[in-house]
Scaffold this motif. Structure first.
Motif, PDB file in Angstrom:
ATOM      1  N   GLU A  90      -0.002  -3.842   1.613  1.00  0.00           N
ATOM      2  CA  GLU A  90       1.600  -3.136   1.454  1.00  0.00           C
ATOM      3  C   GLU A  90       1.457  -2.590   0.000  1.00  0.00           C
ATOM      4  OE1 GLU A  90       4.289  -2.805   3.095  1.00  0.00           O
ATOM      5  OE2 GLU A  90       2.804  -3.288   4.840  1.00  0.00           O
ATOM      6  N   ARG A  91       0.777  -3.013  -0.918  1.00  0.00           N
ATOM      7  CA  ARG A  91       0.898  -2.513  -2.325  1.00  0.00           C
ATOM      8  C   ARG A  91       0.050  -1.086  -2.218  1.00  0.00           C
ATOM      9  NH1 ARG A  91      -0.588  -7.754  -3.587  1.00  0.00           N
ATOM     10  NH2 ARG A  91      -2.690  -7.168  -3.991  1.00  0.00           N
ATOM     11  N   LEU A  92      -1.078  -0.976  -1.492  1.00  0.00           N
ATOM     12  CA  LEU A  92      -1.581   0.330  -1.267  1.00  0.00           C
ATOM     13  C   LEU A  92      -1.346   1.241  -0.117  1.00  0.00           C
ATOM     14  CD1 LEU A  92      -5.268  -0.979  -2.592  1.00  0.00           C
ATOM     15  CD2 LEU A  92      -3.241   0.052  -3.933  1.00  0.00           C
ATOM     16  N   PRO A 141     -11.381  -5.630   1.641  1.00  0.00           N
ATOM     17  CA  PRO A 141     -10.900  -5.008   0.532  1.00  0.00           C
ATOM     18  C   PRO A 141     -11.299  -3.733  -0.328  1.00  0.00           C
ATOM     19  CG  PRO A 141     -10.987  -7.391   0.388  1.00  0.00           C
ATOM     20  CD  PRO A 141     -11.880  -7.021   1.669  1.00  0.00           C
ATOM     21  N   GLU A 142     -12.682  -3.634  -0.154  1.00  0.00           N
ATOM     22  CA  GLU A 142     -13.126  -2.336  -0.656  1.00  0.00           C
ATOM     23  C   GLU A 142     -12.650  -1.032   0.044  1.00  0.00           C
ATOM     24  OE1 GLU A 142     -17.248  -0.635  -2.689  1.00  0.00           O
ATOM     25  OE2 GLU A 142     -17.296  -1.694  -0.753  1.00  0.00           O
ATOM     26  N   ALA A 143     -12.664  -1.138   1.420  1.00  0.00           N
ATOM     27  CA  ALA A 143     -12.168  -0.149   2.416  1.00  0.00           C
ATOM     28  C   ALA A 143     -10.561   0.157   2.161  1.00  0.00           C
ATOM     29  CB  ALA A 143     -12.310  -0.362   3.633  1.00  0.00           C
ATOM     30  N   ILE A 144      -9.907  -0.983   1.807  1.00  0.00           N
ATOM     31  CA  ILE A 144      -8.473  -0.536   1.566  1.00  0.00           C
ATOM     32  C   ILE A 144      -8.323   0.027   0.121  1.00  0.00           C
ATOM     33  CG2 ILE A 144      -6.277  -1.985   1.001  1.00  0.00           C
ATOM     34  CD1 ILE A 144      -7.386  -3.988   3.240  1.00  0.00           C
ATOM     35  N   PHE A 145      -9.218  -0.464  -0.931  1.00  0.00           N
ATOM     36  CA  PHE A 145      -8.915   0.149  -2.173  1.00  0.00           C
ATOM     37  C   PHE A 145      -9.304   1.908  -1.967  1.00  0.00           C
ATOM     38  CE2 PHE A 145      -9.218  -2.748  -5.949  1.00  0.00           C
ATOM     39  CZ  PHE A 145      -8.796  -3.919  -5.471  1.00  0.00           C
ATOM     40  N   ASP A 328      -9.214  -6.391  -8.419  1.00  0.00           N
ATOM     41  CA  ASP A 328      -7.861  -6.393  -8.932  1.00  0.00           C
ATOM     42  C   ASP A 328      -7.232  -4.994  -8.613  1.00  0.00           C
ATOM     43  OD1 ASP A 328      -5.254  -6.481  -9.984  1.00  0.00           O
ATOM     44  OD2 ASP A 328      -5.728  -7.967 -11.646  1.00  0.00           O
ATOM     45  N   ASP A 329      -6.405  -4.858  -7.692  1.00  0.00           N
ATOM     46  CA  ASP A 329      -5.795  -3.473  -7.541  1.00  0.00           C
ATOM     47  C   ASP A 329      -4.766  -3.013  -8.627  1.00  0.00           C
ATOM     48  OD1 ASP A 329      -3.029  -3.891  -5.890  1.00  0.00           O
ATOM     49  OD2 ASP A 329      -4.203  -5.389  -5.882  1.00  0.00           O
ATOM     50  N   GLU A 333      -8.736   0.067 -14.195  1.00  0.00           N
ATOM     51  CA  GLU A 333     -10.054   0.574 -14.054  1.00  0.00           C
ATOM     52  C   GLU A 333     -10.407   0.666 -12.655  1.00  0.00           C
ATOM     53  OE1 GLU A 333     -10.438  -1.939 -17.803  1.00  0.00           O
ATOM     54  OE2 GLU A 333      -9.027  -1.846 -16.093  1.00  0.00           O
ATOM     55  N   SER A 334      -9.773  -0.014 -11.662  1.00  0.00           N
ATOM     56  CA  SER A 334      -9.762  -0.099 -10.345  1.00  0.00           C
ATOM     57  C   SER A 334      -9.456   1.445  -9.650  1.00  0.00           C
ATOM     58  CB  SER A 334      -9.224  -1.090  -9.445  1.00  0.00           C
ATOM     59  OG  SER A 334      -9.650  -2.542  -9.647  1.00  0.00           O
TER      60      SER A 334
END
Length: 351
Positions: A90-92, A141-145, A328-329, A333-334
């Motif tokens: 949701e956040r991304l 997670p990495e794919a969502i980032f 941490d999204d 730095e992310s």
């Protein structure tokens, strides 16, 4: 009388004046470093400072000794990760759909707003976890980032892992997905990325594609890759007990990799890609941190690619341990790390 360049002349004078004892360098040997306390560096964001200050990973030096133990460890970690995925999506502003490609389970990770320049582009993601962790949605997670911060469509490979399947099952599955993706998308419009074991698999996929005469991706992004699993590398010593994720060279990740390798030679380039033929590799961007146990794995891979004539970029983040850049999204730095990767891909992928 000919004149030496100034630098050469000074070096000659020093050599002439130096006593014989100084002319002979000391032989190689270990350096003893006194025990000391490492403060949390002040330069990183508060979010990353909290990651740096976290204690060492629990159970880092007590890996499972049975297949059932590894399965239980993977499931326990996966359950914790899955709990945080709805909020992350949701956040991304990213949607996830389970699917299958080439007979392999995958997840389609799609930003709700695909950037115009990315409409015909596709990224293939291979998750980390020392070849045994992060099954199913836990590998996302990495794919969502990447989808959220970069605005790219992503296919994340849910490759088989021990104890169900051993080396080279993970690579076989990733290659099956790559071949399926080639049926619908031009290789010039695709890139491959992943971190840790996923970083190694990214490199191994290119080695395998080269060997099979398949089209190569336009670019790759191996993050803190396990590019040499034989334990060679200075940071295995200098960052031992400093990296709070992998912790030490003889910790759980080494045991997990050997479990996956199932007796296979760890110097095989399809396990330690730094020993492979890197000529002709696509442009590459690598990511690591100054406290990363795999800092040397990343740096050595960068140098090996450059020596092979490959365009290679290296980003190193202050104070970060292994793959802290996608923990941490909310950390700037992310966003910066994935923004750099997205920009690198944009420069090299077709439209």
């Amino acid at each position: 009388m000919s004149k030496l360049p100034l630098g050469c002349a000074i070096a000659s004078l020093i050599a002439f004046a130096a006593p014989a004892a100084m002319a002979q360098p000391a032989g190689p040997g270990p350096r003893d470093v006194p025990a000391r306390s490492l403060p949390v560096p002040s330069a990183p964001s508060p979010q990353v400072q909290r990651l740096i200050a976290a204690p060492l990973r629990q159970g880092w030096n007590t890996p499972p000794t049975t297949p059932e133990g590894w399965r239980a460890l993977a499931e326990a970690g996966a359950a914790a990760t899955r709990a945080g995925l709805p909020g992350l999506r949701e956040r991304l502003k990213v949607d996830v759909e389970a699917a299958e490609m080439g007979g392999v389970k995958v997840f389609r990770v799609t930003p709700r707003e695909i950037r115009l320049e990315n409409r015909n582009r596709l990224l293939i993601h291979v998750h980390g976890g020392c070849y045994v962790l992060n099954p199913g949605e836990a590998g996302l997670p990495e794919a969502i980032f990447m989808a959220g911060f970069g605005g790219y469509r992503v296919i994340s490979v849910d490759y088989r892992m021990p104890p169900e399947a051993y080396f080279p099952a993970a690579l076989d599955d990733a290659m099956a997905v790559w071949k399926a993706a080639l049926q619908t998308t031009d290789a010039r419009n695709m890139a491959i990325f992943g971190s840790s074991a996923g970083g190694a698999l990214t490199l191994e996929m290119v080695l395998r594609a080269k060997a099979e005469g398949l089209p190569l991706p336009a670019a790759i992004a191996p993050g803190t890759p396990m590019s040499d699993v034989t334990g060679v590398g200075d940071s295995f010593q200098t960052n031992g007990l400093v990296d709070n994720v992998l912790v030490a060279v003889d910790g759980f990740c080494d045991a997990a990799t050997r479990f996956y390798a199932n007796g296979h030679d760890l110097r095989d380039p399809l396990l330690s890609p730094i020993y492979g033929d890197l000529c002709g590799f696509p442009p590459t961007i690598l990511t690591t941190g100054t406290r990363d146990l795999l800092l040397s794995n990343t740096v050595r891979m960068h140098r090996a690619l450059r020596q092979a004539g490959v365009e290679a970029s290296l980003q190193v983040f202050e104070g970060q341990s292994h793959a802290h850049y996608y923990r941490d999204d909310s950390a700037p730095e992310s966003r910066e790390a994935f923004g750099e990767i997205a920009g690198f891909f944009d420069r090299h992928l077709g439209k």
